[in-house]
Design a protein around this motif. Structure first.
Motif, mmCIF file in Angstrom:
data_model
loop_
_atom_site.group_PDB
_atom_site.id
_atom_site.type_symbol
_atom_site.label_atom_id
_atom_site.label_comp_id
_atom_site.label_asym_id
_atom_site.label_seq_id
_atom_site.Cartn_x
_atom_site.Cartn_y
_atom_site.Cartn_z
ATOM 1 N N THR A 1 0.955 -1.151 -0.008
ATOM 2 C CA THR A 1 -0.040 -0.123 0.108
ATOM 3 C C THR A 1 0.840 1.159 0.007
ATOM 4 O OG1 THR A 1 -0.275 -0.110 2.550
ATOM 5 C CG2 THR A 1 -1.947 -0.937 1.222
ATOM 6 N N HIS A 2 2.170 1.154 0.554
ATOM 7 C CA HIS A 2 2.841 2.290 0.656
ATOM 8 C C HIS A 2 4.051 2.331 0.048
ATOM 9 C CE1 HIS A 2 -0.171 2.822 4.010
ATOM 10 N NE2 HIS A 2 -0.032 4.316 3.627
ATOM 11 N N SER A 3 4.666 1.260 -0.659
ATOM 12 C CA SER A 3 5.868 1.238 -1.278
ATOM 13 C C SER A 3 5.677 1.207 -2.761
ATOM 14 C CB SER A 3 6.688 0.184 -1.103
ATOM 15 O OG SER A 3 7.076 0.349 0.398
ATOM 16 N N SER A 4 4.728 0.034 -3.296
ATOM 17 C CA SER A 4 4.534 -0.059 -4.553
ATOM 18 C C SER A 4 2.963 0.581 -4.980
ATOM 19 C CB SER A 4 4.545 -1.631 -4.833
ATOM 20 O OG SER A 4 3.637 -2.166 -4.240
ATOM 21 N N ASN B 1 16.205 -7.786 -5.472
ATOM 22 C CA ASN B 1 16.130 -7.802 -4.032
ATOM 23 C C ASN B 1 14.857 -7.081 -3.383
ATOM 24 O OD1 ASN B 1 16.935 -8.671 -1.411
ATOM 25 N ND2 ASN B 1 18.558 -6.847 -0.949
ATOM 26 N N LEU B 2 13.928 -7.625 -3.559
ATOM 27 C CA LEU B 2 12.558 -6.959 -3.078
ATOM 28 C C LEU B 2 12.074 -7.808 -1.858
ATOM 29 C CD1 LEU B 2 11.234 -6.337 -6.578
ATOM 30 C CD2 LEU B 2 12.362 -4.615 -5.164
ATOM 31 N N THR B 3 11.752 -6.888 -0.800
ATOM 32 C CA THR B 3 11.519 -7.611 0.439
ATOM 33 C C THR B 3 10.178 -6.920 0.824
ATOM 34 O OG1 THR B 3 13.640 -7.967 1.112
ATOM 35 C CG2 THR B 3 12.124 -8.054 2.956
ATOM 36 N N GLY B 4 9.054 -7.787 1.389
ATOM 37 C CA GLY B 4 7.916 -7.012 1.828
ATOM 38 C C GLY B 4 8.101 -6.754 3.285
ATOM 39 N N TRP B 5 7.030 -5.913 3.534
ATOM 40 C CA TRP B 5 6.909 -5.579 5.076
ATOM 41 C C TRP B 5 5.380 -5.070 5.619
ATOM 42 C CZ3 TRP B 5 5.373 -0.416 5.994
ATOM 43 C CH2 TRP B 5 5.203 0.503 4.861
ATOM 44 N N ILE B 6 5.293 -5.097 6.728
ATOM 45 C CA ILE B 6 3.972 -4.624 7.176
ATOM 46 C C ILE B 6 4.143 -4.263 8.474
ATOM 47 C CG2 ILE B 6 1.551 -5.633 7.813
ATOM 48 C CD1 ILE B 6 2.041 -8.152 6.486
ATOM 49 N N GLY B 7 3.222 -2.809 8.586
ATOM 50 C CA GLY B 7 3.439 -2.099 9.985
ATOM 51 C C GLY B 7 1.942 -1.610 10.223
ATOM 52 N N MET B 8 1.952 -0.635 11.086
ATOM 53 C CA MET B 8 0.628 -0.058 11.290
ATOM 54 C C MET B 8 0.477 1.389 11.197
ATOM 55 S SD MET B 8 -0.958 -2.362 14.467
ATOM 56 C CE MET B 8 -1.200 -4.175 14.140
ATOM 57 N N ALA B 9 -0.620 1.996 10.785
ATOM 58 C CA ALA B 9 -0.442 3.583 10.583
ATOM 59 C C ALA B 9 -1.883 4.217 10.691
ATOM 60 C CB ALA B 9 -0.008 3.737 9.248
ATOM 61 N N GLY B 10 -1.993 5.199 10.802
ATOM 62 C CA GLY B 10 -3.238 6.030 11.093
ATOM 63 C C GLY B 10 -3.324 7.505 10.106
ATOM 64 N N GLU C 1 12.208 5.385 2.476
ATOM 65 C CA GLU C 1 13.314 4.801 1.700
ATOM 66 C C GLU C 1 12.728 3.583 0.740
ATOM 67 O OE1 GLU C 1 15.689 3.265 5.066
ATOM 68 O OE2 GLU C 1 16.431 5.351 5.352
ATOM 69 N N GLN C 2 11.785 2.905 1.451
ATOM 70 C CA GLN C 2 11.016 2.012 0.629
ATOM 71 C C GLN C 2 10.076 2.433 -0.448
ATOM 72 O OE1 GLN C 2 11.145 -1.651 1.134
ATOM 73 N NE2 GLN C 2 13.043 -0.925 2.045
ATOM 74 N N TYR C 3 9.617 3.648 -0.209
ATOM 75 C CA TYR C 3 8.850 4.445 -1.111
ATOM 76 C C TYR C 3 9.562 4.580 -2.396
ATOM 77 C CZ TYR C 3 6.150 8.117 -3.405
ATOM 78 O OH TYR C 3 5.605 8.900 -4.477
ATOM 79 N N ASP C 4 10.933 5.279 -2.093
ATOM 80 C CA ASP C 4 11.882 5.514 -3.324
ATOM 81 C C ASP C 4 12.502 4.064 -3.957
ATOM 82 O OD1 ASP C 4 11.618 8.103 -2.533
ATOM 83 O OD2 ASP C 4 13.163 8.274 -1.319
ATOM 84 N N ALA C 5 12.687 3.039 -3.373
ATOM 85 C CA ALA C 5 13.232 2.006 -3.698
ATOM 86 C C ALA C 5 12.197 1.149 -4.790
ATOM 87 C CB ALA C 5 13.844 0.886 -2.617
ATOM 88 N N TRP C 6 11.256 1.169 -4.125
ATOM 89 C CA TRP C 6 10.202 0.492 -5.048
ATOM 90 C C TRP C 6 9.762 1.265 -6.333
ATOM 91 C CZ3 TRP C 6 7.671 -4.710 -4.576
ATOM 92 C CH2 TRP C 6 8.294 -5.331 -3.341
#
Length: 325
Positions: free
Chosen positions: A99-102, A249-258, A308-313
């Protein structure tokens, strides 16, 4: 007449107002419900990870947290709901590489909000590998066989995707392998994987957690890990580099936001609850059994990580030539 009486009365009233104000600011307020909006269907990786962490938070705190699945448009429907919500902490969401990188580069609808600055990114909970899988019934047991089949008959090979992560990785894999195949969109990873097992598409690039049980059941075959190192869970699956596909070298991630500009007390509450949940052995075990690697990151460092992930993806998407739809 006691001239101090009015002063005492005023001070007492001020104290009561201050106490009432402090009570009003308590989060979460008794009786109020926190709506946790997930832009993907139940059973998806993001949904499963969120439920594990939220179950722990509910049990410990007694907070009322309901999950609202709003799948569609690569998660945009759910994300936009949160972006437009009041910044009071009662509408939250899982932030992720999808949702926030790609996603912001893949959907024109996603460009209606700022994926980095339009949210308060509270904390990361997991990272995970992305793997390329084929349907076991199709007989494509290796990446070499898949690539050869695509080169021999491109119109007979296609990939499905139900998230931004899956679309980017599948497209990057295809580009690195020098094959041109059709991409088929789905509303989430589960329906894409169902069609893969049924033979409607040839391969899917998916979160390891979404495919692990089907790989272990031999309904799916993992043919490549899109990383520079092998998975600790599927250690027999070669990396893209080992297959001669270069630096995928693409890694997924999950976090929490509001929503953007959450009050400090809300951010603090979520930071505390996420940190406590991620220290619980039962949470760690459940996440690892799902193919997730617990990897806590809170506060400002997480905000920087999201950027950083937004830019990399974004770079990978531009190189793959993927246009927003």
């Amino acid at each position: 007449m006691n001239i101090r009486h009015p002063l005492k009365t005023a001070l007492a009233a001020a104290a009561l107002l201050a106490a009432a104000g402090a009570s009003a600011q308590a989060y979460p307020a008794p009786g109020k419900t926190i709506r946790f909006v997930i832009g993907f269907p139940a059973g998806s990786t993001i949904d499963n990870v969120s439920r594990v962490v939220l179950d722990n938070i509910r049990t410990r705190t007694g907070a009322t947290i309901i999950i609202d699945n709003k799948p569609g448009a690569l998660g945009v429907l759910g994300v936009e709901t949160v972006a437009k919500a009041p910044p009071d902490g009662y509408t939250m969401m899982p932030a992720s590489s999808a949702t926030h990188s790609s996603g912001p580069y893949l959907s024109k609808a996603a460009q209606r909000f700022d994926a980095v600055n339009g949210f308060t990114h509270v904390g990361r909970v997991v990272r995970f590998d992305v793997v390329v899988v084929t349907g076991a019934a199709q007989g494509l047991q290796t990446a070499g066989q898949l690539i050869a089949a695509a080169k021999a008959n491109p119109t007979a090979v296609s990939y499905g995707y139900g998230s931004g992560t899956g679309q980017v990785v599948a497209a990057a894999f295809s580009r690195a392998a020098k094959i041109q195949v059709l991409g088929v969109p789905y509303k989430g990873q589960p329906p894409a994987l169902t069609d893969l097992i049924g033979g409607q598409v040839s391969f899917v690039a998916a979160d390891l957690g979404a495919v692990l049980s089907q790989v272990r059941a031999k309904n799916l075959t993992a043919v490549a890990v899109v990383s520079n190192k092998r998975s600790t869970i599927l250690s027999d699956v070669p990396t893209a580099r080992e297959l001669g596909l270069g630096e995928l070298n693409l890694t997924g991630w999950i976090g929490m936001a509001g929503p953007a500009k959450l009050p400090p007390e809300v951010v603090q509450w979520w930071n505390t609850q996420i940190s406590t949940a991620m220290a619980a052995p039962e949470v760690i075990e459940r996440l690892r059994n799902m193919g997730m690697e617990p990897d806590l990151l809170n506060g400002e460092p997480f905000q920087r990580f999201v950027k950083e992930q937004y830019d990399a993806w974004g770079q990978q998407i531009r190189e793959a030539g993927i246009q927003p739809e």
